[in-house]
Design an enzyme around this catalytic site. Structure first.
Site, short mmCIF file in Angstrom:
data_model
loop_
_atom_site.label_atom_id
_atom_site.label_comp_id
_atom_site.label_asym_id
_atom_site.label_seq_id
_atom_site.Cartn_x
_atom_site.Cartn_y
_atom_site.Cartn_z
N ASP A 181 2.34 -6.93 2.70
CA ASP A 181 1.19 -6.09 3.08
C ASP A 181 1.70 -4.79 3.71
O ASP A 181 1.15 -4.31 4.72
CB ASP A 181 0.24 -6.84 4.03
CG ASP A 181 -1.11 -6.14 4.15
OD1 ASP A 181 -1.32 -5.12 3.47
OD2 ASP A 181 -1.94 -6.61 4.94
N HIS A 193 0.89 -1.18 0.00
CA HIS A 193 0.00 0.00 0.00
C HIS A 193 0.92 1.23 0.00
O HIS A 193 1.44 1.60 1.05
CB HIS A 193 -0.86 0.02 1.25
CG HIS A 193 -1.77 -1.16 1.40
ND1 HIS A 193 -3.10 -1.13 1.06
CD2 HIS A 193 -1.54 -2.42 1.88
CE1 HIS A 193 -3.65 -2.32 1.31
NE2 HIS A 193 -2.72 -3.12 1.80
O1 DOR Z 1 -4.16 -3.69 8.50
C1 DOR Z 1 -4.44 -3.39 7.35
N1 DOR Z 1 -4.03 -2.22 6.83
N2 DOR Z 1 -5.18 -4.23 6.61
C2 DOR Z 1 -5.70 -3.86 5.42
O2 DOR Z 1 -6.41 -4.62 4.83
C3 DOR Z 1 -5.42 -2.52 4.88
C4 DOR Z 1 -4.18 -1.97 5.44
C5 DOR Z 1 -4.00 -0.49 5.17
O3 DOR Z 1 -4.18 -0.09 4.02
O4 DOR Z 1 -3.64 0.24 6.09
ZN ZN Z 2 -3.22 -5.08 2.35
#
Ligand code: DOR
Ligand code: ZN
Length: 427
Positions: free
Chosen positions: A295, A57
């Site tokens: 992630d 992200h």
């Molecule tokens: O903990 C998370 N943060 N899970 C997600 O699905 C999105 C992510 C975020 O974009 O901050």
């Molecule tokens: Zn994610």
């Protein structure tokens, strides 16, 4: 030949001393000796494929105080990642032709590493998958709420799978069931509360939904960040068009050993018990899990340093993933071949990228690592804008050299290329 790199190569599942010849950004030859315009001898160091992170992200556009494509991709490069795939929960969300095109255009001027862009499938754009498909590198579906996420109602899942079967673009799924999350909603004071509010039953329900809706179809589906024992069991005998990812934080942390008041480790899906953690390790070691994905979800220190219930979920990790796991390979926690499959080979296969292995014809995306040089991670040495890491103090082996498409990006802890070197892949 433009360049040859000599050292210990990981090639066809084993080590051999040799030279990797590079021409026009591609691996052109692998031989005992090679002549080239430039020759680099890396001595006792290992020559490995660079990693591919199919889940980041980078917050660009919309949240530039957390990260942008230039800082996120700089962090990726220093962590030995040559290609990142960016999630759509930005502002505006990546759900339309114009938002995809604008993101690609902007990333093209800023990214140090190669990149792809996922579009979100929502209740609103479900009918436009075929139009969006040629423009993006894949799709993301949120079955449950998370940071800035738009949830897809489960009645649309089958249509989404049907469309992605036609395009063969990967559909990535955040598998937590929204009605289940709503049922468990409560005030959260710590990580144990967070876990109670997002129990493994919600993951299990969402996974069953995915399997049921995919029956009779064969779309390429990727289950993101598997987090529970129950989830491992649901997916143990899944069909081959469904792949599974796990994150470093779900493998390395559990609520039994963390300081539970700490908002740093608040993440979705949540960090669970030591049993869940061990089940994930076992699944990763026995090829039930396909991919290690960071992630990378940066939020600033200030945003995290608030009351638990108000803190955003997410942890950074794109720069630390490969180095952390190289250190674990050194400690014999997993074989190097397994790590390279999880970080390089399988993600490349799933995304149809000519990357991920040291093979003639592939992009020359290469890292050089000194396995005798373990360092402890500190936030100061990292490049994400968020300024902290949940892995502070953890041992890691960072690459000494990083090449992408045959160009040297990193040497002596310096970035040698300009932002914009990265190119869009998977479209
Ligand atoms: O903990 C998370 N943060 N899970 C997600 O699905 C999105 C992510 C975020 O974009 O901050
Ligand atoms: Zn994610």
């Amino acid at each position: 030949m433009d360049l040859s790199i000599e050292g210990t190569l990981f090639h066809k599942g084993g080590f051999e001393h040799g030279c990797l010849g590079i021409k026009d950004g591609k691996i052109h030859a692998i031989k005992k000796t090679l002549k080239a315009e430039q020759h680099i001898d890396v001595g006792h160091q290992l020559i490995l494929p660079a990693g591919i992170d199919l889940h980041v992200h980078f917050r660009d556009p919309g949240f530039p105080h957390k990260e942008d494509f230039s800082t996120g991709s700089l962090a990726a490069a220093f962590g030995g990642i040559s290609c990142v795939m960016d999630m759509p929960n930005t502002q505006p969300p990546t759900t339309s032709i114009s938002s995809i095109q604008e993101k690609v255009h902007s990333a093209q001027t800023r990214s140090y590493v190669d990149f792809g862009i996922y579009a979100a499938i929502t209740n609103q754009n479900i009918g436009r998958i075929a139009t969006l498909s040629p423009l993006c590198s894949g799709f993301k579906i949120y079955l449950g709420s998370s940071t800035q996420a738009t949830v897809l109602s489960p009645q649309h899942l089958r249509a989404a799978f049907f469309e992605s079967q036609r395009s063969q673009k990967l559909i990535l799924i955040h598998a937590e069931d929204e009605p289940c999350l709503k049922r468990h909603h409560a005030v959260e004071r710590n990580l144990v509360d967070h876990l109670r509010c997002r129990p493994s039953a919600c993951e299990e329900t969402a996974l069953h939904d995915v399997l049921r809706n995919a029956q009779g179809l064969s779309p390429p589906i990727h289950i993101c960040h598997l987090s529970s024992c129950e989830g491992v069991e649901v997916l143990r005998h899944r069909p081959s068009h469904i792949s599974v990812g796990v994150t470093p934080h779900h493998l390395l942390f559990d609520v039994n050993t963390l300081t539970v008041e700490h908002t740093w480790y608040k993440v979705n899906p949540p960090i669970r018990s030591s049993f869940d953690r061990e089940a994930l390790w076992s699944a990763a070691q026995h090829h039930i899990i396909d991919v290690l994905e960071s992630d990378h979800a940066p939020h600033t220190r200030e945003e995290k340093q608030v009351e638990f219930d108000h803190a955003p979920s997410g942890v950074p990790g794109v720069e630390t993933m490969y180095p952390l796991f190289l250190a674990l390979v050194k400690k014999e926690r997993l074989p190097l071949g397994t790590l390279l499959s999880l970080l390089c080979e399988r993600p490349a296969q799933l995304l149809h990228l000519p990357k991920g292995t040291l093979e003639v014809g592939n992009d020359a995306d290469i890292i050089v690592v000194d396995m005798n040089h373990t360092e402890n991670i500190t936030a100061e040495r990292l490049h994400s804008k968020c300024g902290w890491t949940p892995f502070e103090g953890y041992p890691a082996i960072f690459p000494s050299l990083v090449f992408i498409r045959g160009e040297k990006l990193i040497q002596d802890h310096q970035m040698l290329m300009k932002p914009g070197y990265g190119t869009c892949v998977g479209v």
